[in-house]
Each structure stands twice: as structure tokens, then as C-alpha cells.
Design a protein around this motif. Structure first.
Motif, PDB file in Angstrom:
ATOM      1  N   GLN A 130      34.242  37.295  38.054  1.00 38.16           N
ATOM      2  CA  GLN A 130      34.330  36.336  39.153  1.00 38.16           C
ATOM      3  C   GLN A 130      35.021  35.062  38.685  1.00 38.16           C
ATOM      4  O   GLN A 130      35.875  34.506  39.376  1.00 38.16           O
ATOM      5  CB  GLN A 130      32.920  35.972  39.645  1.00 38.16           C
ATOM      6  N   ALA A 131      34.630  34.616  37.483  1.00 36.83           N
ATOM      7  CA  ALA A 131      35.231  33.380  36.953  1.00 36.83           C
ATOM      8  C   ALA A 131      36.730  33.560  36.769  1.00 36.83           C
ATOM      9  O   ALA A 131      37.516  32.665  37.092  1.00 36.83           O
ATOM     10  CB  ALA A 131      34.573  33.003  35.635  1.00 36.83           C
ATOM     11  N   ALA A 132      37.128  34.745  36.271  1.00 34.59           N
ATOM     12  CA  ALA A 132      38.557  35.001  36.062  1.00 34.59           C
ATOM     13  C   ALA A 132      39.300  34.924  37.393  1.00 34.59           C
ATOM     14  O   ALA A 132      40.394  34.365  37.477  1.00 34.59           O
ATOM     15  CB  ALA A 132      38.755  36.369  35.416  1.00 34.59           C
ATOM     16  N   GLN A 133      38.672  35.474  38.437  1.00 39.94           N
ATOM     17  CA  GLN A 133      39.285  35.394  39.759  1.00 39.94           C
ATOM     18  C   GLN A 133      39.337  33.949  40.242  1.00 39.94           C
ATOM     19  O   GLN A 133      40.328  33.493  40.783  1.00 39.94           O
ATOM     20  CB  GLN A 133      38.458  36.196  40.761  1.00 39.94           C
ATOM     21  N   ALA A 134      38.215  33.252  40.020  1.00 41.68           N
ATOM     22  CA  ALA A 134      38.102  31.904  40.571  1.00 41.68           C
ATOM     23  C   ALA A 134      39.079  30.931  39.929  1.00 41.68           C
ATOM     24  O   ALA A 134      39.533  29.998  40.583  1.00 41.68           O
ATOM     25  CB  ALA A 134      36.666  31.391  40.396  1.00 41.68           C
ATOM     26  N   VAL A 135      39.404  31.121  38.638  1.00 38.46           N
ATOM     27  CA  VAL A 135      40.383  30.206  38.038  1.00 38.46           C
ATOM     28  C   VAL A 135      41.804  30.602  38.429  1.00 38.46           C
ATOM     29  O   VAL A 135      42.762  29.947  38.024  1.00 38.46           O
ATOM     30  CB  VAL A 135      40.277  30.130  36.492  1.00 38.46           C
ATOM     31  N   GLY A 136      41.940  31.680  39.216  1.00 35.17           N
ATOM     32  CA  GLY A 136      43.254  32.022  39.746  1.00 35.17           C
ATOM     33  C   GLY A 136      44.006  33.062  38.947  1.00 35.17           C
ATOM     34  O   GLY A 136      45.231  33.086  38.954  1.00 35.17           O
ATOM     35  N   MET A 137      43.264  33.956  38.245  1.00 36.53           N
ATOM     36  CA  MET A 137      43.968  35.013  37.518  1.00 36.53           C
ATOM     37  C   MET A 137      44.312  36.147  38.470  1.00 36.53           C
ATOM     38  O   MET A 137      43.527  36.506  39.348  1.00 36.53           O
ATOM     39  CB  MET A 137      43.090  35.562  36.400  1.00 36.53           C
ATOM     40  N   THR A 138      45.487  36.752  38.253  1.00 36.69           N
ATOM     41  CA  THR A 138      45.818  37.985  38.948  1.00 36.69           C
ATOM     42  C   THR A 138      44.998  39.094  38.275  1.00 36.69           C
ATOM     43  O   THR A 138      44.520  38.907  37.163  1.00 36.69           O
ATOM     44  CB  THR A 138      47.316  38.298  38.791  1.00 36.69           C
ATOM     45  N   PRO A 139      44.847  40.243  38.935  1.00 35.45           N
ATOM     46  CA  PRO A 139      44.092  41.333  38.298  1.00 35.45           C
ATOM     47  C   PRO A 139      44.635  41.662  36.905  1.00 35.45           C
ATOM     48  O   PRO A 139      43.890  41.943  35.974  1.00 35.45           O
ATOM     49  CB  PRO A 139      44.297  42.507  39.257  1.00 35.45           C
ATOM     50  N   GLN A 141      46.265  39.603  34.839  1.00 37.45           N
ATOM     51  CA  GLN A 141      45.898  38.546  33.883  1.00 37.45           C
ATOM     52  C   GLN A 141      44.429  38.672  33.500  1.00 37.45           C
ATOM     53  O   GLN A 141      44.056  38.474  32.350  1.00 37.45           O
ATOM     54  CB  GLN A 141      46.167  37.170  34.500  1.00 37.45           C
ATOM     55  N   SER A 145      43.669  39.036  29.672  1.00 37.26           N
ATOM     56  CA  SER A 145      43.145  37.892  28.935  1.00 37.26           C
ATOM     57  C   SER A 145      41.635  37.768  28.999  1.00 37.26           C
ATOM     58  O   SER A 145      41.064  36.964  28.269  1.00 37.26           O
ATOM     59  CB  SER A 145      43.836  36.593  29.370  1.00 37.26           C
ATOM     60  N   VAL A 146      40.968  38.566  29.823  1.00 37.91           N
ATOM     61  CA  VAL A 146      39.505  38.494  29.851  1.00 37.91           C
ATOM     62  C   VAL A 146      38.862  39.849  29.549  1.00 37.91           C
ATOM     63  O   VAL A 146      38.138  40.009  28.572  1.00 37.91           O
ATOM     64  CB  VAL A 146      38.996  37.961  31.209  1.00 37.91           C
TER      65      VAL A 146
ATOM     66  N   LEU B  67      37.030  34.688  47.258  1.00 36.59           N
ATOM     67  CA  LEU B  67      36.361  35.608  46.340  1.00 36.59           C
ATOM     68  C   LEU B  67      35.645  36.655  47.180  1.00 36.59           C
ATOM     69  O   LEU B  67      35.396  37.767  46.739  1.00 36.59           O
ATOM     70  CB  LEU B  67      35.366  34.871  45.446  1.00 36.59           C
ATOM     71  N   ILE B  88      45.660  34.126  45.105  1.00 38.35           N
ATOM     72  CA  ILE B  88      45.805  33.595  43.745  1.00 38.35           C
ATOM     73  C   ILE B  88      46.184  32.113  43.811  1.00 38.35           C
ATOM     74  O   ILE B  88      45.590  31.253  43.157  1.00 38.35           O
ATOM     75  CB  ILE B  88      46.892  34.384  42.969  1.00 38.35           C
ATOM     76  N   ARG B  91      43.221  30.011  45.049  1.00 38.29           N
ATOM     77  CA  ARG B  91      42.179  29.763  44.047  1.00 38.29           C
ATOM     78  C   ARG B  91      42.629  28.750  43.014  1.00 38.29           C
ATOM     79  O   ARG B  91      41.829  27.997  42.491  1.00 38.29           O
ATOM     80  CB  ARG B  91      41.799  31.072  43.356  1.00 38.29           C
ATOM     81  N   ARG B  92      43.924  28.769  42.704  1.00 38.95           N
ATOM     82  CA  ARG B  92      44.392  27.844  41.673  1.00 38.95           C
ATOM     83  C   ARG B  92      44.362  26.403  42.169  1.00 38.95           C
ATOM     84  O   ARG B  92      44.389  25.485  41.366  1.00 38.95           O
ATOM     85  CB  ARG B  92      45.800  28.229  41.216  1.00 38.95           C
ATOM     86  N   PHE B  98      30.702  27.432  38.113  1.00 34.44           N
ATOM     87  CA  PHE B  98      29.654  28.446  38.177  1.00 34.44           C
ATOM     88  C   PHE B  98      28.337  27.907  37.635  1.00 34.44           C
ATOM     89  O   PHE B  98      28.315  26.979  36.837  1.00 34.44           O
ATOM     90  CB  PHE B  98      30.050  29.673  37.345  1.00 34.44           C
ATOM     91  N   PHE B 104      34.687  31.593  29.436  1.00 32.69           N
ATOM     92  CA  PHE B 104      35.071  32.821  28.742  1.00 32.69           C
ATOM     93  C   PHE B 104      34.647  32.713  27.281  1.00 32.69           C
ATOM     94  O   PHE B 104      35.129  31.831  26.556  1.00 32.69           O
ATOM     95  CB  PHE B 104      36.571  33.048  28.877  1.00 32.69           C
ATOM     96  N   HIS B 106      35.264  34.257  24.639  1.00 32.68           N
ATOM     97  CA  HIS B 106      36.218  34.511  23.552  1.00 32.68           C
ATOM     98  C   HIS B 106      37.288  33.426  23.462  1.00 32.68           C
ATOM     99  O   HIS B 106      38.196  33.541  22.660  1.00 32.68           O
ATOM    100  CB  HIS B 106      36.863  35.877  23.750  1.00 32.68           C
ATOM    101  N   THR B 116      43.795  27.298  33.911  1.00 32.23           N
ATOM    102  CA  THR B 116      44.571  27.351  35.154  1.00 32.23           C
ATOM    103  C   THR B 116      45.972  26.745  34.976  1.00 32.23           C
ATOM    104  O   THR B 116      46.955  27.362  35.391  1.00 32.23           O
ATOM    105  CB  THR B 116      43.805  26.707  36.317  1.00 32.23           C
ATOM    106  N   LEU B 119      47.978  29.345  33.362  1.00 30.92           N
ATOM    107  CA  LEU B 119      48.386  30.401  34.297  1.00 30.92           C
ATOM    108  C   LEU B 119      49.546  29.930  35.164  1.00 30.92           C
ATOM    109  O   LEU B 119      50.413  30.706  35.548  1.00 30.92           O
ATOM    110  CB  LEU B 119      47.210  30.794  35.206  1.00 30.92           C
TER     111      LEU B 119
END
Lengths: 521, 272
Positions: A130-139, A141, A145-146, B67, B88, B91-92, B98, B104, B106, B116, B119
């Protein structure tokens, strides 16, 4: 340590660069190919439960096929593909050795990689997706990257399992013509050279452990996000890969003759003898040992090996599917003609015959008054018989049984070199032995006569591949061997090979006997 | 200063819900997570959404940046129907915080914050400068904390990183899903106050989900009360408290009742 003063250790060691290098290369290529297929497949199917399940199911089925069988199946498969490719696209490829071994091993490596990649990706924390989506990553990305970085420790564990399986199973690629550490094991088993067997097992185990530990280092490095571990593991793997590839780059030879050998001691000795002979004539030659007896003929026909020794009766029944049994000379005559149609040259006979024979302890035979197979018929229903792995499916066995009406209580398959001892000890009553085997005399066994000639003659003959049809240098080199090896000499050679002498040593002794020199003890 | 006050181009509200519904659980027994909600969030407003667990707060929030997609009704962001814009891109330009940071594990703190802009293809030097500025803004030391991994930080620090990350794309709208819920009371207070100051300073429009009524009353300009997917009350803390709805007054009255019980307790036991 006296155990290590055995010269066989140093002989084993001298093969190490070749065997280890080939083993490493085929394992590495298989693993790389397996990853190249499994990783994208698991990524593509991860959101499709049906596909995912089907894929894992298929991979599991592949896994249940015994390694030896999987490897063996790839040879005929590729042979068909190669001939189709020749017909359709005008080019052919070798269905022998590296390619089938690599493909089968790659298939074998897929299950752990698929399973771990799918599990690793499925177990990535949903909040992070969800976080990856929320920061604006494409599927895409998000995947790169996640999801993949987070799944990496689990994926790495799968790669590690795959590597261990592949390196272990690669020892079984020897019979389909891929040199590997299995060459030690197969040769050692056939010639009762336990030094070789131990050496092969030890080398394969060491390689497996080293690779496993290096990959484990990378895996824990990924898990703990430790750059040091990842780097150390990576450098180790890179060094190992470099060491594996080095011999290939260092010793590329132009034209080399490969001399085939089937999976028994006599064949090892003869291929060593021929290889030595070619080298003495200034030709570069290499033995390709431990080839399955059905595979070796097609390997010759397609030019993957250049020459080997086969037996007339075997060719007659197995390759040309004849059921009649003509006299020796007629059989050789007709074989020459039929082989020539495939452009295979029957260069000549070596001088001895290695026929199948039903063999039993001399004393028992005398006590029961058994001199020939015909006499055996009356007793067979109370007796057990042992043969090598292929004997009971060979046409000769069917012929013997029907000619004499044999009906044994039990049929057992056995490693050829153990059969004689089993017969001597009464473990089995009768064995299907080989007439050229020195163990018959050693264990005081007797070969029964075949008055109805159900067993064809098995003259040892030297066959040359189509591409060596007009190779004068090769013919000159092997000519002195033809007709020079009589049954007594071959029996003694086989007895020596079954003892502590290595095939190379026996070949040297045999060579001296043939050339009339006084052989050294 | 990076975050100057930017004027919204149109007079449209930054976020608008019109008869929006969303169900989950398939066709057999659908559960209406959001049931015919209509609501405008004004520019520069700080809206708190309160309600029991399962009342549809998170679904409502996630409809804004797609979402989650609405089944019916219209959600617009700065005048545009969200169904018409690339999710996309949408969201950006909307910050999202959260509950547990959603960082993340890692990636370093700095990499998390700069994600962001990265990206979006910003230059590395620009990203570094921006990350440093954002860390200062949420009162983290770029040198001390920037290179660490999220799990090496305290809960409060992680949440500050989460806020910084949400602000990195210079959004005008920030969505927060119980951002301070998992923190100890002292840290929660300090972070709440800090964020409220940022909200004002940067001219943000903020929608925050919270369980904590006191937090909602103290921080928000308006409070939206959700129950079983429906919007049951909407207004300033004063207006909402004055409602006749029993559920709403029960919910909103909690902080006051607690305060009264506390002072009674203190008076009785002599704790100052």
C-alpha cells in the motif's frame, strides 16, 4: 598415511581440473538458465492462482522424476529436436553431453526457485505494498524497488537449495556424455576402484558445501542488510565461477578425438588403450567414459564421439533388431554393410569375444550334472538368476528363454561386478555374465554351453563415426590393435581392472602385451 | 524556503465526495464500507475523521488517492474527477502517512523520504537538499538519522520520517491514517502539535483519521464522524459536540468526561 600412498589418489587428482571444471560449468549454466526461466515465470504468475498452482505442480512432478532418468530422457528428446531442426532450419546441434545435461538440470533447479520466489513475494507486508502505491510507484517500480528486494532473502534461500540440488545431480550427467565429478563415481563403481568413488563423492560434497556456504553468506547478508556478508559471498561465488571457466578458456583444442566407453570395466580399459594409442601417434584424444549403452551408438552416428568398441551381437540385436542368429562371419559381413549405410565404419575386430553367458558355480553345476543351458531348464524353476541392468530387457534374454524353455523363480538386476561374487556365495544360483570377464575363473565359476545358439556371437569391433570415415591418420593409429587382443589377454586385463589397478594402468599393461614386450608386473 | 504557500488554481474544493459508496466482500454478502457519503474539504482545512473500527474511515481516505476505487458517486481532487486522472500522478501529488510509518525497511531514512521525488526523476543533488530540508522540518538530524534504516529509529522518529516522506513531493493535500496512534502520549502530543504547525506553515489541506477524540478536538478545524459507513456528523468540534445524535455526543463527550473524572480523582486524592 599408507592409504594415501595409493597411486590411484594421484591419478584421481590429475583428472580434477577437467572433471571439476566441467561439473562446475554445466551446473553453473543450468542454474543460470533455471533462474532465467523461473524468476520471470514466478513474477508473471504470482497474481494468477491457477497458473501459479499449475506451474508449481509441474515443477513438483519434474522433481519426482529421478535425476538419472530425467537426464537420460533429455538425450532422445534432443536427438529428435536436432533432426527436426536440421530438416526445418538446416542446422543441427549436439544432443549429447553438455546440452541435455544443462537442460535437464535447469529443469531440476526450477522448483525451489519458483516456490521461494512466489512465497517471498506473497509474504511481503501488505502495508508496504500500500505504501509503495501511495508514494506513487507504478506496479513495475513497486516490484523492482520494494517487492523483489524484500523477498530477496527468501528467493536467495531458494537459489541456494537449487544450487545444492543441481551440483549434486550433475554427478549423474556422466552417462549422457557430460564430463562431471560423476566420472569418478561411475568409473570407480564399474572398476571397483573405491579410491575414485570416494574421491568423486568427496569432491562433489566439497563443491556443494562451498557453494552452499557462499550463498548462505549472501542470504544472511540480505536478511541482515549486511553489505560485508553480501560482498564476501559475492566475491567467493565470482572466484568460483572464474575458476570453473578458466580451464575452458585455457585449454581450447582444435581437433580432438573422443573415444567412447560404456559403463563397464572392459570398456574403460579399451578406451584408455585407444586414447593412449592415438596420443602416441600425435593425435589429441580424450576418453568419454561411462556412456549408456543405448546412447553410445547414436552419439557415434551423430559424430559426438569419434570411435568406440562395441560387440557384434549387441549391434545385431539392439541396433538393427534382427532376431535370427547367423554364423559369426556372416553376421560381421552384414553388419559392415548395414553400418556403412549410416556411414559408420566397422574398422575391424579386436580379436576377442565378450558374449553373454549363463554362469554358475562349477561345483554346483557338476553336482547337478549341468553342462549346458539345456541341462539348466529342468532346474530353472527352483533357481534365481541375476543379470546386469539391461540384460533382462535385451532380445538375447527372450531368445534364450524361449529356445530352452527357462522359467526362473526370480530375476534380479545387479551391478555387473558384484554378480560373480553373488553367484560364488550362493546369493543367486545363475548369473548372466560376460565371457571375457576374468572373475569367472577367479571365483571358480563355469560358463554354460549354448548348443542351440540362442546367444549370438559378440566379437569386439571398433566403430568409427561418419566424420572419421576417411581419416587415414586415425586408421593408421588403430590398425595395430586389430586382431591383437585375444580372450585370454582380455580376461586377465579385466581381472586386473577389477582389482586394484586403474583402467589406465591396465591399458598400459595391455598395450605392452599386444606389442609383444614383457609386461611389467 | 521550499514549501511556499501555493494558491489553488480554482475555487474548487481540494477534496470533494458526492454520494460516494464502496462495498467489500463480493456479491453474496456485501458490506458497505462507505455508504453514500457527501463531503467537501476546504482549502487549508484540517479535517479529522473519527469513528469506531470498521466504520469506513480508512476506505473513505483511500478513495481520495485511488488506493481504493468507489463503486458509485464521484470523488474529485482539486476539481478533477479522480477516475479521469492517472492514479500514479494523482498519488504523487498527494501526501500519505501510514499508521506505522509504512517505511520501506530496506531503504535508509533519507532514501525513504526522497522516494517520490526520485520516482519523479529529480536530480540526486536536488533530492539530497530537499531531504535535508524536510528532515529539519520534522526535527530530525540529517547527519545523524539520514543514513539509518527505519528499524533503527524510535516509533516517534519513524512517524516523523513518514510525515517528511509524505511532504517530499510538495503536495497541497496530505492524507493521514491514524498517524500518531501507535505512539506514547508524550510523543503523540509533540508530534501532533508539530504537524499542526507544519499544516499551517505550508498551507496544506489535511485529512486525518484518528481514534483519539482529544487529538481530533485539539488539532482539527472540523470533525467528520463515521458510523457503519455513513457520515453521521460533520462540523467544528463545537458544532459536533452540540449534536443531538446520541452516538456522536457519546463519542465526542469522552474527552470531557475523562477530564472531569481525572480532576475529581485528583481533588479526592490530593494530587495536584
Amino acid at each position: 598415511m599408507s592409504a594415501f600412498s595409493d597411486p590411484r589418489w594421484s591419478e584421481a587428482l590429475s583428472h580434477l581440473p577437467d572433471y571439476l571444471g566441467s561439473h562446475g560449468r554445466v551446473s553453473l549454466a543450468a542454474l543460470a538458465l533455471g533462474l532465467l526461466i523461473s524468476l520471470p515465470l514466478s513474477i508473471l504468475t504470482r497474481h494468477h492462482p491457477w497458473l501459479r498452482g499449475g506451474l508449481l505442480g509441474l515443477a513438483s512432478i519434474v522433481q519426482t522424476v529421478p535425476g538419472l532418468a530425467l537426464l537420460a530422457l533429455f538425450y532422445p528428446l534432443l536427438l529428435v529436436l536436432a533432426s527436426l531442426s536440421l530438416r526445418w532450419f538446416g542446422f543441427s546441434f549436439s544432443a549429447f553431453g553438455f546440452l541435455p545435461a544443462m537442460l535437464a538440470l535447469a529443469l531440476y533447479s526450477m522448483l525451489p526457485v519458483l516456490r521461494n520466489t512466489l512465497t517471498g513475494l506473497a509474504n511481503v507486508d501488505g502495508d508496504l505494498l500500500q505504501a509503495a502505491q501511495a508514494v506513487g510507484m507504478t506496479p513495475r517500480q513497486s516490484l523492482f524497488s520494494v517487492e523483489l528486494p524484500l523477498a530477496m532473502p527468501v528467493i536467495m534461500a531458494g537459489i541456494r537449495t537449487a544450487a545444492v540440488w543441481v551440483i549434486g545431480t550433475a554427478t549423474l550427467s556422466t552417462p549422457i556424455g557430460q564430463t562431471s565429478l560423476g566420472n569418478y563415481i561411475f568409473a570407480g563403481l564399474q572398476t571397483q576402484n573405491w579410491v575414485f568413488v570416494l574421491f568423486g563423492c568427496g569432491a562433489a560434497a566439497a563443491l556443494t558445501i562451498i557453494v552452499d556456504q557462499l550463498l548462505a553468506l549472501i542470504e544472511t547478508g540480505l536478511r541482515r542488510r549486511s553489505r560485508l556478508r553480501i560482498t564476501l559471498g559475492g566475491v567467493g561465488v565470482a572466484l568460483l565461477v572464474a575458476a570453473t571457466l578458466w580451464p575452458t578458456l585455457a585449454m581450447r583444442q582444435a581437433t580432438s578425438y573422443s573415444v567412447g566407453a560404456k559403463t563397464f570395466a572392459e570398456q574403460y580399459v579399451l578406451s584408455a588403450l585407444i586414447t593412449d594409442r592415438l596420443r602416441e601417434h600425435g593425435l589429441s584424444a580424450k576418453a568419454r567414459e561411462g556412456l549408456g549403452s543405448n546412447l553410445i551408438f547414436s552419439a557415434l552416428a551423430s559424430g559426438d564421439i569419434d570411435l568406440y568398441v562395441d560387440y557384434s551381437g549387441t549391434l545385431w540385436a539392439n541396433q538393427f533388431h534382427h532376431t535370427n542368429i547367423p554364423p559369426r562371419d556372416k553376421m560381421l559381413e552384414q553388419l559392415k554393410v548395414e553400418l556403412a549405410q549410416q556411414h559408420i565404419t566397422l574398422a575391424g575386430e579386436l580379436g576377442f569375444e565378450n558374449a553373454y553367458a549363463l554362469v554358475m558355480p562349477r561345483r554346483r553345476a557338476e553336482a547337478l550334472g549341468i553342462h549346458s543351458i539345456a541341462d539348466l531348464a529342468a532346474h530353472s524353476n527352483t533357481m534365481s538368476i541375476a543379470g546386469d541392468y539391461e540384460f533382462f530387457s535385451r532380445p538375447e534374454w527372450a531368445a534364450i528363454r524361449s529356445s530352452y524353455g527357462l522359467q526362473f523363480r526370480a530375476e534380479r538386476q545387479m551391478q555387473p561386478d558384484f554378480m560373480y561374487a553373488a553367484a560364488a556365495s550362493g546369493e543367486v544360483d545363475v548369473i548372466a555374465g560376460y565371457t571375457s570377464d576374468g572373475l569367472i575363473a577367479k571365483y571358480d565359476l563355469v560358463a554354460l554351453d549354448d548348443p542351440r545358439q540362442a546367444i549370438p556371437p559378440y566379437d569386439a569391433v571398433l566403430l568409427l563415426s561418419p566424420k572419421r570415415e576417411n581419416d587415414a591418420a586415425l586408421r593408421d593409429a588403430i590398425a595395430p590393435l586389430l586382431g591383437k587382443i585375444d580372450i585370454a589377454v582380455m580376461r586377465e586385463a579385466n581381472l586386473r581392472a577389477a582389482g586394484s589397478a586403474s583402467p589406465t594402468d591396465v591399458a598400459r599393461w595391455l598395450s605392452e602385451r599386444i606389442s609383444g614386450q614383457a609386461p611389467k608386473k | 524556503m521550499v514549501h511556499e504557500l501555493r494558491k489553488v488554481g480554482t475555487s474548487d474544493p481540494p477534496i470533494s465526495f458526492t454520494h460516494v459508496s464502496r462495498s467489500f466482500g463480493g456479491d453474496l454478502r456485501p458490506v458497505r464500507a462507505v455508504d453514500d457519503v457527501s463531503l467537501d474539504v476546504a482549502s487549508g482545512e484540517f479535517l479529522a475523521i473519527v469513528g469506531a473500527s470498521g466504520s469506513g474511515k480508512t476506505t473513505l481516505l483511500r478513495l481520495v488517492n485511488r488506493l481504493i476505487e468507489a463503486d458509485s458517486g464521484t470523488v474529485t481532487v482539486e476539481g478533477e474527477d479522480v477516475r479521469q486522472v492517472d492514479p500514479i500522478r494523482l498519488r504523487r501529488r498527494i501526501g500519505y502517512v501510514f499508521q506505522n510509518g509504512g517505511l520501506f525497511p530496506h531503504m535508509s531514512v533519507a532514501a525513504n523520504i526522497g522516494i517520490t521525488p526520485r520516482l519523479e526523476g529529480a536530480a540526486e543533488r536536488e533530492i539530497t537538499a530537499q531531504v535535508n530540508e524536510l528532515m529539519a522540518l520534522v526535527r530530525l538530524d540529517p547527519v545523524e538519522h539520514g543514513g539509518r534504516l527505519p528499524q533503527e529509529l524510535s516509533g516517534g522518529q519513524r512517524q516523523r520520517v513518514g510525515v517528511a516522506r509524505a511532504l517530499a513531493a510538495r503536495p497541497r493535500i496530505v492524507l493521514m491514517d491514524e498517524p500518531f496512534g501507535a505512539l506514547d502520549p508524550l510523543t503523540r502530543d509533540a508530534l501532533g502539535d508539530d504537524y499542526r504547525a507544519l499544516h499551517r506553515k505550508l498551507g496544506l489541506t489535511t485529512v486525518m483519521i484518528t481514534h483519539d477524540m482529544t487529538e481530533a478536538i485539539l488539532l482539527a478545524d472540523r470533525i467528520a464522524v463515521m458510523r457503519d459507513g455513513r457520515l453521521v456528523a460533520l462540523g467544528t468540534p463545537g458544532e459536533v459536540s452540540a449534536t443531538s445524535d446520541a452516538y456522536v455526543s457519546e463519542l465526542l463527550g469522552t474527552p470531557r468526561r475523562q477530564a472531569e473524572r481525572l480532576s475529581a480523582l485528583f481533588a479526592a486524592t490530593g494530587i495536584a
